[in-house]
Design a protein around this motif. Structure first.
Motif, PDB file in Angstrom:
ATOM      1  N   PRO A 169       0.840  -1.211   0.000  1.00 29.88           N
ATOM      2  CA  PRO A 169       0.000   0.000   0.000  1.00 29.88           C
ATOM      3  C   PRO A 169       0.868   1.251   0.000  1.00 29.88           C
ATOM      4  O   PRO A 169       2.004   1.247   0.479  1.00 29.88           O
ATOM      5  CB  PRO A 169      -0.800  -0.129   1.315  1.00 29.88           C
ATOM      6  N   PHE A 170       0.338   2.336  -0.572  1.00 33.70           N
ATOM      7  CA  PHE A 170       1.110   3.572  -0.640  1.00 33.70           C
ATOM      8  C   PHE A 170       0.164   4.768  -0.480  1.00 33.70           C
ATOM      9  O   PHE A 170      -1.038   4.666  -0.732  1.00 33.70           O
ATOM     10  CB  PHE A 170       1.882   3.682  -1.965  1.00 33.70           C
ATOM     11  N   PRO A 171       0.702   5.913  -0.073  1.00 36.89           N
ATOM     12  CA  PRO A 171      -0.139   7.103   0.101  1.00 36.89           C
ATOM     13  C   PRO A 171      -0.340   7.845  -1.208  1.00 36.89           C
ATOM     14  O   PRO A 171       0.472   7.752  -2.134  1.00 36.89           O
ATOM     15  CB  PRO A 171       0.671   7.956   1.073  1.00 36.89           C
ATOM     16  N   ASP A 232      -3.312  11.099 -17.022  1.00 38.07           N
ATOM     17  CA  ASP A 232      -2.429  10.184 -16.309  1.00 38.07           C
ATOM     18  C   ASP A 232      -1.601  10.969 -15.296  1.00 38.07           C
ATOM     19  O   ASP A 232      -1.400  12.182 -15.419  1.00 38.07           O
ATOM     20  CB  ASP A 232      -1.512   9.437 -17.283  1.00 38.07           C
ATOM     21  N   PHE A 233      -1.101  10.265 -14.280  1.00 37.02           N
ATOM     22  CA  PHE A 233      -0.376  10.899 -13.182  1.00 37.02           C
ATOM     23  C   PHE A 233       1.001  11.426 -13.584  1.00 37.02           C
ATOM     24  O   PHE A 233       1.405  12.496 -13.103  1.00 37.02           O
ATOM     25  CB  PHE A 233      -0.252   9.918 -12.008  1.00 37.02           C
ATOM     26  N   PRO A 234       1.770  10.738 -14.419  1.00 35.27           N
ATOM     27  CA  PRO A 234       3.078  11.306 -14.782  1.00 35.27           C
ATOM     28  C   PRO A 234       2.978  12.693 -15.401  1.00 35.27           C
ATOM     29  O   PRO A 234       3.856  13.537 -15.192  1.00 35.27           O
ATOM     30  CB  PRO A 234       3.637  10.286 -15.789  1.00 35.27           C
ATOM     31  N   ALA A 249      -0.871  12.613  -6.384  1.00 34.35           N
ATOM     32  CA  ALA A 249      -0.471  11.453  -7.170  1.00 34.35           C
ATOM     33  C   ALA A 249      -0.048  10.320  -6.244  1.00 34.35           C
ATOM     34  O   ALA A 249       0.264  10.544  -5.066  1.00 34.35           O
ATOM     35  CB  ALA A 249       0.687  11.819  -8.097  1.00 34.35           C
ATOM     36  N   PRO A 250      -0.029   9.093  -6.745  1.00 34.30           N
ATOM     37  CA  PRO A 250       0.487   7.977  -5.945  1.00 34.30           C
ATOM     38  C   PRO A 250       1.926   8.235  -5.516  1.00 34.30           C
ATOM     39  O   PRO A 250       2.751   8.721  -6.310  1.00 34.30           O
ATOM     40  CB  PRO A 250       0.395   6.783  -6.903  1.00 34.30           C
ATOM     41  N   GLY A 251       2.239   7.888  -4.272  1.00 37.82           N
ATOM     42  CA  GLY A 251       3.570   8.131  -3.735  1.00 37.82           C
ATOM     43  C   GLY A 251       4.703   7.616  -4.598  1.00 37.82           C
ATOM     44  O   GLY A 251       5.690   8.337  -4.816  1.00 37.82           O
ATOM     45  N   PRO A 252       4.629   6.385  -5.137  1.00 32.80           N
ATOM     46  CA  PRO A 252       5.752   5.890  -5.950  1.00 32.80           C
ATOM     47  C   PRO A 252       6.018   6.717  -7.201  1.00 32.80           C
ATOM     48  O   PRO A 252       7.160   6.798  -7.657  1.00 32.80           O
ATOM     49  CB  PRO A 252       5.294   4.467  -6.332  1.00 32.80           C
ATOM     50  N   ILE A 253       4.984   7.349  -7.770  1.00 28.55           N
ATOM     51  CA  ILE A 253       5.177   8.144  -8.989  1.00 28.55           C
ATOM     52  C   ILE A 253       5.866   9.470  -8.666  1.00 28.55           C
ATOM     53  O   ILE A 253       6.661   9.982  -9.446  1.00 28.55           O
ATOM     54  CB  ILE A 253       3.822   8.377  -9.684  1.00 28.55           C
ATOM     55  N   ALA A 254       5.565  10.017  -7.484  1.00 27.12           N
ATOM     56  CA  ALA A 254       6.184  11.280  -7.088  1.00 27.12           C
ATOM     57  C   ALA A 254       7.514  11.075  -6.361  1.00 27.12           C
ATOM     58  O   ALA A 254       8.220  12.056  -6.081  1.00 27.12           O
ATOM     59  CB  ALA A 254       5.229  12.066  -6.185  1.00 27.12           C
ATOM     60  N   ALA A 255       7.882   9.842  -6.071  1.00 25.77           N
ATOM     61  CA  ALA A 255       9.051   9.576  -5.228  1.00 25.77           C
ATOM     62  C   ALA A 255      10.343  10.117  -5.828  1.00 25.77           C
ATOM     63  O   ALA A 255      11.168  10.699  -5.104  1.00 25.77           O
ATOM     64  CB  ALA A 255       9.175   8.065  -4.990  1.00 25.77           C
ATOM     65  N   ALA A 260      14.751  14.024  -5.391  1.00 26.32           N
ATOM     66  CA  ALA A 260      15.672  14.951  -6.059  1.00 26.32           C
ATOM     67  C   ALA A 260      15.480  16.396  -5.608  1.00 26.32           C
ATOM     68  O   ALA A 260      16.244  17.277  -6.034  1.00 26.32           O
ATOM     69  CB  ALA A 260      15.485  14.853  -7.576  1.00 26.32           C
ATOM     70  N   GLY A 261      14.486  16.669  -4.773  1.00 27.66           N
ATOM     71  CA  GLY A 261      14.233  18.031  -4.318  1.00 27.66           C
ATOM     72  C   GLY A 261      13.464  18.881  -5.306  1.00 27.66           C
ATOM     73  O   GLY A 261      13.310  20.089  -5.102  1.00 27.66           O
ATOM     74  N   LYS A 262      12.961  18.256  -6.387  1.00 29.89           N
ATOM     75  CA  LYS A 262      12.194  19.012  -7.374  1.00 29.89           C
ATOM     76  C   LYS A 262      10.754  19.234  -6.923  1.00 29.89           C
ATOM     77  O   LYS A 262      10.065  20.108  -7.451  1.00 29.89           O
ATOM     78  CB  LYS A 262      12.195  18.283  -8.716  1.00 29.89           C
ATOM     79  N   LEU A 263      10.296  18.431  -5.968  1.00 30.65           N
ATOM     80  CA  LEU A 263       8.962  18.576  -5.407  1.00 30.65           C
ATOM     81  C   LEU A 263       9.039  18.505  -3.886  1.00 30.65           C
ATOM     82  O   LEU A 263       9.961  17.907  -3.323  1.00 30.65           O
ATOM     83  CB  LEU A 263       8.028  17.462  -5.916  1.00 30.65           C
ATOM     84  N   VAL A 264       8.038  19.092  -3.255  1.00 37.66           N
ATOM     85  CA  VAL A 264       7.917  19.077  -1.796  1.00 37.66           C
ATOM     86  C   VAL A 264       6.519  18.585  -1.457  1.00 37.66           C
ATOM     87  O   VAL A 264       5.536  19.009  -2.077  1.00 37.66           O
ATOM     88  CB  VAL A 264       8.143  20.481  -1.193  1.00 37.66           C
TER      89      VAL A 264
END
Length: 321
Positions: A169-171, A232-234, A249-255, A260-264
């Motif tokens: 499961p993921f957030p 789509d999420f990407p 978005a699903p956590g694995p897609i934003a991981a 990399a610090g491109k998102l917070v």
């Protein structure tokens, strides 16, 4: 006016016996080839002649020859029967070993995260199986679309499917670029999203998906607005990296961008959980070997990852002592 068509029972009965007799010009030799009695061959041929409505052989006490009707019947029946035999052999071969075309329907976003390493190792292990991936966001009817299996998040899989987990499961996370958050500020509450540009997903049924949250144990859906709608999420995560707005978005897609610090990530206390990504397929008593091999490969890889996580935890505990 609609016509009614039926398949006549026993339409092929006696054809193999007829072809064997026609080849050997002997009922006895045909019986020996097929492993039955000459009487059984005679009965099969007589029944075939009765259905056809013509004598197929010219019989004497010393020889067996083809009638004109028999010659014409043999000319058409022999290649057709041989093709049926070949078709049976091909189908039987696919039913006995992992081979042929394995068709999967998957969301585009999971291909680089989950499927690329899995498919690569599967293709190396089973070189006689060709894998076709249809990457789209639509919830496809597997049987109608000609697919062997699919990959989707657990909440979207029909109850009559067998589901095998591909991920834990993921957030669902809300993310924004550092530049965007400097300009617009961080939302602290769900209601604060009214003041933000929110990037949204259009579902395959045409509706725009609300953002899902949890407050305590209570699920909350928020209707948001913003400058971009995607399928789509990407796409929306990429737009968030460019500073266009916030994305959920699903956590694995934003991981990757998060690391990399491109998102917070923001609104962390309200993140809802998804059950994970699953491989799903119909429940079948006679599953094709290619699909069974893929399922076993997924299970083996999952077990390997689980053992690796356990070993990593043990290693960390040892280092902390």
């Amino acid at each position: 006016m609609k016509q009614n068509f039926t398949v006549r029972q026993g339409a092929l009965d006696g054809v193999e016996a007829f072809l064997s007799v026609a080849q050997h010009r002997s009922f006895r030799k045909a019986a020996a080839e097929l492993g039955v009695t000459p009487s059984a061959i005679s009965q099969a041929v007589r029944a075939l002649e009765a259905r056809v409505g013509a004598a197929l052989f010219i019989r004497t006490t010393r020889s067996v020859g083809l009638s004109e009707a028999g010659e014409r019947f043999r000319a058409r029946a022999k290649p057709a029967f041989e093709e049926l035999v070949a078709a049976s052999a091909v189908a039987r071969d696919l039913g006995q070993r992992p081979a042929g075309l394995l068709r999967l329907t998957v969301p585009r976003s999971v291909v680089p995260i989950l499927l690329e390493p899995l498919i690569a190792s599967f293709c190396q292990a089973y070189p006689e199986v060709e894998v076709e991936i249809s990457a789209n966001e639509e919830l496809v009817d597997l049987a109608a679309g000609g697919f062997d299996a699919g990959v989707r998040m657990g909440q979207f899989i029909a109850a009559d499917m067998v589901a095998l987990p591909l991920s834990p499961p993921f957030p669902f996370v809300v993310v924004g670029s550092p530049d965007y958050l400097r300009r617009r500020g961080k939302p602290e509450r769900i209601d604060d999203l009214r003041q933000h540009a929110c990037l949204r997903i259009r579902r395959t049924n045409g509706s725009i998906a609300p953002w899902s949250f949890v407050s305590g144990n209570k699920p909350i859906e928020a209707t948001v607005a913003g400058p971009l709608i995607a399928y789509d999420f990407p796409t929306i995560v990429g737009a968030a990296v460019e500073g266009l707005g916030l994305a959920q978005a699903p956590g694995p897609i934003a991981a990757g961008p998060l690391k990399a610090g491109k998102l917070v990530q923001v609104l962390e206390p309200f993140a809802s959980m998804a059950p994970g990504v699953f491989l799903y397929y119909p429940s079948r008593h006679h599953m094709m070997p290619k699909l069974r091999a893929f399922i076993d490969h997924v299970k083996s890889r999952s077990a390997g990852r689980a053992r690796s996580r356990i070993d990593d935890k043990r290693t960390r505990k040892t280092k902390m002592r």
